[in-house]
Design an enzyme around this catalytic site. Sequence first.
Site, PDB file in Angstrom:
ATOM      1  N   SER A 140      61.630  17.450 -31.011  1.00 25.78           N
ATOM      2  CA  SER A 140      60.898  17.144 -29.781  1.00 25.78           C
ATOM      3  C   SER A 140      60.599  18.370 -28.928  1.00 25.78           C
ATOM      4  CB  SER A 140      61.671  16.125 -28.940  1.00 25.78           C
ATOM      5  OG  SER A 140      62.848  16.695 -28.396  1.00 25.78           O
ATOM      6  N   LYS A 149      65.202  18.686 -22.819  1.00 25.65           N
ATOM      7  CA  LYS A 149      63.762  18.658 -22.548  1.00 25.65           C
ATOM      8  C   LYS A 149      63.435  19.736 -21.517  1.00 25.65           C
ATOM      9  CE  LYS A 149      63.398  14.747 -24.926  1.00 25.65           C
ATOM     10  NZ  LYS A 149      62.759  14.673 -26.265  1.00 25.65           N
TER      11      LYS A 149
END
Length: 251
Positions: free
Chosen positions: A40, A101
């Site tokens: 990701s 993230k």
Amino acid sequence: MAKKGSGGWVESGKTILYAALIAVGIRTVAFEPFNIPSGSMIPTLLVGDYLFVSKFSYGYSRHSLPFSPNLFSGRIFGRLPDRGDVAVFKLPSDNSTDYIKRIVGLPGDRIQMRGGILYVNGAAVQRALVGPFVVEGDGPRMTVREYRETLPPSSGMAQGRSHSILEASDDGPFDNTQEFRVPEGHVFAMGDNRDNSLDSRAMNHVGFVPLENLVGRAEFIFFSVDGSAAWWEVWAWPFAIRWNRLFSGVR
């Protein structure tokens, strides 16, 4: 003789205990290692990267401690992340799973995706095409587009952070969203691999991240392997290490 042997075992036990306490202390207040299991955050972080996260960057919460004991609420010596920080946090839906993230929205910000472009407080974030990028090691090999994105500066910063993102297309499920207003005490986090990231855009899974859930800021990669060698293939280990990524900073 038996008494002396018993004393030796006691001293060895003390040494092991002290070493464990020191290790826990370092992991709690200074640095904690993490590994990257998914794609990701490609191209910034690759599957098989091992990195250190600074625990002091945002202050300390109960999630700074092993097993997140409910000893206190909020943050001690807390400070806001900067837009563009790559941060580890506990998934808000279970407060136990570690996610990593990039922080793109701060408290009070308005965040939206339109046609694959990130908008912060109504203004389109600048992105420049770098070229094609081949994604490997996270599912089928595929070629996507790499862009250089520059976020608006945080308070006190002269200019915003610039980093690479990937886009397979500009009309994916998360490329056009509602406008999200980040509540006080929360941040908005997104993966750099924009079409292959479950992040704050998924309100029913991740959503807004409470500041209390921040574990720390990713600092540098200390080890990286491409997964081409099994644990028992000792002769292949040197060829599986991504030597060029060792001790590189996370930006």
